[in-house]
Design a protein around this motif. Structure first.
Motif, PDB file in Angstrom:
ATOM      1  N   THR A   1      32.909  26.726  38.310  1.00  0.00           N
ATOM      2  CA  THR A   1      33.169  26.270  36.943  1.00  0.00           C
ATOM      3  C   THR A   1      34.672  26.208  36.679  1.00  0.00           C
ATOM      4  N   ALA A   2      35.365  27.256  37.086  1.00  0.00           N
ATOM      5  CA  ALA A   2      36.828  27.269  36.883  1.00  0.00           C
ATOM      6  C   ALA A   2      37.470  26.094  37.609  1.00  0.00           C
ATOM      7  N   LEU A   3      37.011  25.852  38.811  1.00  0.00           N
ATOM      8  CA  LEU A   3      37.565  24.755  39.608  1.00  0.00           C
ATOM      9  C   LEU A   3      37.308  23.412  38.922  1.00  0.00           C
ATOM     10  N   ASN A   4      36.096  23.258  38.395  1.00  0.00           N
ATOM     11  CA  ASN A   4      35.747  22.009  37.715  1.00  0.00           C
ATOM     12  C   ASN A   4      36.565  21.784  36.462  1.00  0.00           C
ATOM     13  N   LEU A   5      36.709  22.842  35.678  1.00  0.00           N
ATOM     14  CA  LEU A   5      37.414  22.702  34.406  1.00  0.00           C
ATOM     15  C   LEU A   5      38.898  22.436  34.606  1.00  0.00           C
ATOM     16  N   THR A   6      39.483  23.040  35.623  1.00  0.00           N
ATOM     17  CA  THR A   6      40.940  22.995  35.773  1.00  0.00           C
ATOM     18  C   THR A   6      41.403  22.057  36.865  1.00  0.00           C
ATOM     19  N   ASN A   7      40.475  21.599  37.695  1.00  0.00           N
ATOM     20  CA  ASN A   7      40.839  20.810  38.872  1.00  0.00           C
ATOM     21  C   ASN A   7      41.736  21.593  39.836  1.00  0.00           C
ATOM     22  N   GLY A   8      41.784  22.908  39.654  1.00  0.00           N
ATOM     23  CA  GLY A   8      42.626  23.736  40.527  1.00  0.00           C
ATOM     24  C   GLY A   8      44.100  23.714  40.172  1.00  0.00           C
ATOM     25  N   ILE A   9      44.426  23.162  39.009  1.00  0.00           N
ATOM     26  CA  ILE A   9      45.841  23.127  38.596  1.00  0.00           C
ATOM     27  C   ILE A   9      46.239  24.524  38.104  1.00  0.00           C
ATOM     28  N   PRO A  10      47.226  25.146  38.754  1.00  0.00           N
ATOM     29  CA  PRO A  10      47.516  26.554  38.480  1.00  0.00           C
ATOM     30  C   PRO A  10      47.754  26.871  37.001  1.00  0.00           C
ATOM     31  N   PHE A  11      48.443  25.983  36.314  1.00  0.00           N
ATOM     32  CA  PHE A  11      48.727  26.253  34.899  1.00  0.00           C
ATOM     33  C   PHE A  11      47.442  26.495  34.116  1.00  0.00           C
ATOM     34  N   TYR A  12      46.439  25.657  34.340  1.00  0.00           N
ATOM     35  CA  TYR A  12      45.196  25.797  33.563  1.00  0.00           C
ATOM     36  C   TYR A  12      44.390  27.016  34.006  1.00  0.00           C
ATOM     37  N   LEU A  13      44.569  27.421  35.236  1.00  0.00           N
ATOM     38  CA  LEU A  13      43.904  28.641  35.686  1.00  0.00           C
ATOM     39  C   LEU A  13      44.495  29.847  34.956  1.00  0.00           C
ATOM     40  N   GLN A  14      45.810  29.835  34.821  1.00  0.00           N
ATOM     41  CA  GLN A  14      46.466  30.905  34.061  1.00  0.00           C
ATOM     42  C   GLN A  14      45.981  30.857  32.609  1.00  0.00           C
ATOM     43  N   PHE A  15      45.836  29.671  32.134  1.00  0.00           N
ATOM     44  CA  PHE A  15      45.425  29.401  30.758  1.00  0.00           C
ATOM     45  C   PHE A  15      44.015  29.965  30.504  1.00  0.00           C
ATOM     46  N   ILE A  16      43.080  29.662  31.383  1.00  0.00           N
ATOM     47  CA  ILE A  16      41.717  30.202  31.264  1.00  0.00           C
ATOM     48  C   ILE A  16      41.739  31.709  31.428  1.00  0.00           C
ATOM     49  N   GLY A  17      42.504  32.179  32.392  1.00  0.00           N
ATOM     50  CA  GLY A  17      42.570  33.614  32.670  1.00  0.00           C
ATOM     51  C   GLY A  17      43.009  34.391  31.450  1.00  0.00           C
ATOM     52  N   ARG A  18      43.988  33.850  30.765  1.00  0.00           N
ATOM     53  CA  ARG A  18      44.510  34.518  29.577  1.00  0.00           C
ATOM     54  C   ARG A  18      43.428  34.683  28.520  1.00  0.00           C
ATOM     55  N   GLY A  19      42.579  33.658  28.397  1.00  0.00           N
ATOM     56  CA  GLY A  19      41.490  33.729  27.426  1.00  0.00           C
ATOM     57  C   GLY A  19      40.400  34.696  27.862  1.00  0.00           C
ATOM     58  N   LEU A  20      40.151  34.761  29.164  1.00  0.00           N
ATOM     59  CA  LEU A  20      39.040  35.582  29.670  1.00  0.00           C
ATOM     60  C   LEU A  20      39.336  37.080  29.587  1.00  0.00           C
ATOM     61  N   ILE A  21      40.603  37.402  29.525  1.00  0.00           N
ATOM     62  CA  ILE A  21      40.990  38.809  29.494  1.00  0.00           C
ATOM     63  C   ILE A  21      40.360  39.529  28.304  1.00  0.00           C
ATOM     64  N   ARG A  22      40.100  38.778  27.254  1.00  0.00           N
ATOM     65  CA  ARG A  22      39.500  39.373  26.048  1.00  0.00           C
ATOM     66  C   ARG A  22      38.046  39.799  26.270  1.00  0.00           C
ATOM     67  N   TYR A  23      37.412  39.226  27.283  1.00  0.00           N
ATOM     68  CA  TYR A  23      35.993  39.529  27.500  1.00  0.00           C
ATOM     69  C   TYR A  23      35.817  40.789  28.348  1.00  0.00           C
ATOM     70  N   LYS A  24      34.673  41.444  28.158  1.00  0.00           N
ATOM     71  CA  LYS A  24      34.345  42.553  29.057  1.00  0.00           C
ATOM     72  C   LYS A  24      34.086  41.964  30.437  1.00  0.00           C
ATOM     73  N   LYS A  25      34.463  42.731  31.464  1.00  0.00           N
ATOM     74  CA  LYS A  25      34.362  42.200  32.821  1.00  0.00           C
ATOM     75  C   LYS A  25      32.981  41.657  33.152  1.00  0.00           C
ATOM     76  N   LYS A  26      31.958  42.371  32.717  1.00  0.00           N
ATOM     77  CA  LYS A  26      30.607  41.940  33.103  1.00  0.00           C
ATOM     78  C   LYS A  26      30.188  40.643  32.395  1.00  0.00           C
ATOM     79  N   ASN A  27      30.933  40.268  31.351  1.00  0.00           N
ATOM     80  CA  ASN A  27      30.568  39.045  30.631  1.00  0.00           C
ATOM     81  C   ASN A  27      31.318  37.799  31.100  1.00  0.00           C
ATOM     82  N   ILE A  28      32.063  37.949  32.168  1.00  0.00           N
ATOM     83  CA  ILE A  28      32.795  36.773  32.641  1.00  0.00           C
ATOM     84  C   ILE A  28      31.905  35.945  33.558  1.00  0.00           C
TER      85      ILE A  28
END
Ligand SMILES: Nc1ncnc2c1ncn2[C@@H]1O[C@H](COP(=O)(O)OP(=O)(O)OP(=O)(O)O)[C@@H](O)[C@H]1O
Ligand SMILES: [Mg+2]
Length: 390
Positions: free
Chosen positions: A264-291
């Motif tokens: 899913t991450a690969l599809n959403l970002t096309n593997g572009i590092p900036f967007y991976l950082q971007f998604i990662g920043r948002g996911l940090i708010r979630y509990k680990k098991k909910n990612i």
């Protein structure tokens, strides 16, 4: 480990081992004076590679690396370019020349005060005199070739004088083409020719360049009509492959991800590092098991809504109204064929062809095959689809 939207350095820098290894090996080799040209779309990680190579080279005894981004210029005059680059070069040699001051702080000081200052400090006299001429107000502005000569010969002279080798990393190099003289005249092409001529005389200095828009990189450095033709080892900087996508996310989130989540991450970002950082920043708010794939999509949509405007609206609005229309139709209806886009946007094939040409020059779209075009940045496309109304 923090996610970052700045160029990734140190522990945050992942993947790219091969290119970093090759660059370091080549740039430290005594017998090769060839530099690299990094070509890659926006947000792909070119500056990060330059920073990483810079930091490794800084540890080498014989090498003096200089990092300089053309985007750090405000006025974009040749005078400002020469002056800023000269400072960066001096800053890089500071230790070897026992300069005790932060030269960058002096960048705005009027020229005369600066020379008074430079005279007082311990820079080798011969070099200082040359520098003085190159930076003096009389010399600058009037004689651009002279100014460039002094600036671009400085690293070579200092290298000879200190027994070192200098590597200059010029980020966003194609912006050289936009440099003007103080009277506003465009002088970019002459500047490029001049740099190339000076480069020919280098024995101890190597220039590397990078740029995000393929077309302008081609024009300024890579095509057979450019003075720099065949002077660089060209490297295309591509998106992260699946493994690196996984590594970046897992490392920074501190959690093992499912195969579906990585896809899913690969599809959403096309593997572009900036967007991976971007998604990662948002996911940090979630509990680990909910990612999981669902939360990833949510985070992506949310961030696109919250930050997409900041990321893209300036770029979008800087385009002409008919270019915007073309992009809107392409994004909204997932169009790629010339005739489909023409029909949807109400342009004739001829006129549309011209707009597509402009959009390619600006690095927004690429031609995939004859008569078929696509967005360079799929997230820009997603933003247009979601946020732009006709
Ligand atoms: N090797 C890497 N490891 C981890 N993150 C990276 C890496 N390369 C790039 N990134 C991330 O991607 C984003 C863009 O990186 P960078 O600024 O280096 O790209 P760029 O190609 O120079 O972009 P631009 O075209 O905007 O100048 C940053 O958020 C950075 O942290
Ligand atoms: Mg960059």
């Amino acid at each position: 480990m923090p996610f970052t939207l700045q160029p990734a350095i140190g522990e945050n820098f992942i993947d790219r081992e091969e290119i970093v290894r090759e660059m370091v090996a080549t740039l430290t080799s005594k017998n090769i004076l060839m530099g690299f040209a990094l070509v890659g779309n926006r947000r792909m990680g070119k500056s990060s590679i330059f920073r990483e190579v810079y930091s490794i080279l800084s540890e080498e005894k014989r090498i003096v690396p200089v990092y300089f981004s053309l985007w750090s210029l405000l006025e974009r005059t040749v005078e400002e370019f020469s002056r800023s680059l000269t400072f960066s070069i001096l800053e890089a040699y500071k230790k070897r020349l026992s300069l005790k001051y932060r030269l960058k702080d002096l960048i705005k000081v009027p020229a005369q005060e600066l020379f008074d200052f430079l005279r007082k400090i311990d820079v080798r006299i011969k070099i200082l005199e040359k520098l003085e001429i190159s930076l003096s107000e009389k010399g600058s502005g009037k004689d651009i070739p002279h100014l460039l000569n002094e600036t671009f010969l400085l690293p070579e002279r200092l290298a000879e004088d200190t027994g070192a080798r200098c590597v200059i990393l010029l980020d966003e190099f194609p912006s050289v083409i936009e440099l003007t003289a103080q009277n506003g005249r465009m002088v970019g092409e002459a500047v490029i020719r001049k740099i190339r001529t000076i480069q020919e005389s280098y024995r101890r200095t190597t220039i590397c360049i990078s740029g995000s828009i393929k077309k302008t990189m081609e024009m300024t450095a890579l095509s057979s009509s450019s003075p720099f033709y065949r002077q660089f080892i060209v490297k295309n900087i591509l998106p992260f492959e699946r493994d690196s996508v996984r590594l970046l996310l897992e490392k920074n989130l501190g959690v093992k991800l499912s195969r579906e989540a990585i896809d899913t991450a690969l599809n959403l970002t096309n593997g572009i590092p900036f967007y991976l950082q971007f998604i990662g920043r948002g996911l940090i708010r979630y509990k680990k098991k909910n990612i999981n794939p669902k939360t990833m999509k949510e985070v992506f949509q949310e961030l696109l809504k919250e930050e997409g405007n900041l990321l893209f609206s300036e770029e979008f609005n800087s385009l002409g109204s008919r270019e915007r229309r073309v992009l809107f139709e392409m994004a909204n209806n997932s169009l790629s064929r010339l005739n489909e886009i023409a029909r949807a946007s109400g342009e004739s094939l001829n006129v549309l062809g011209r707009y597509l040409e402009y959009l390619m020059k600006k690095g927004v779209i690429v031609r995939e095959s004859r008569g078929s075009y696509r967005f360079v940045d799929p997230v820009f496309e997603a933003w247009i689809k979601q946020s732009v109304w006709p």
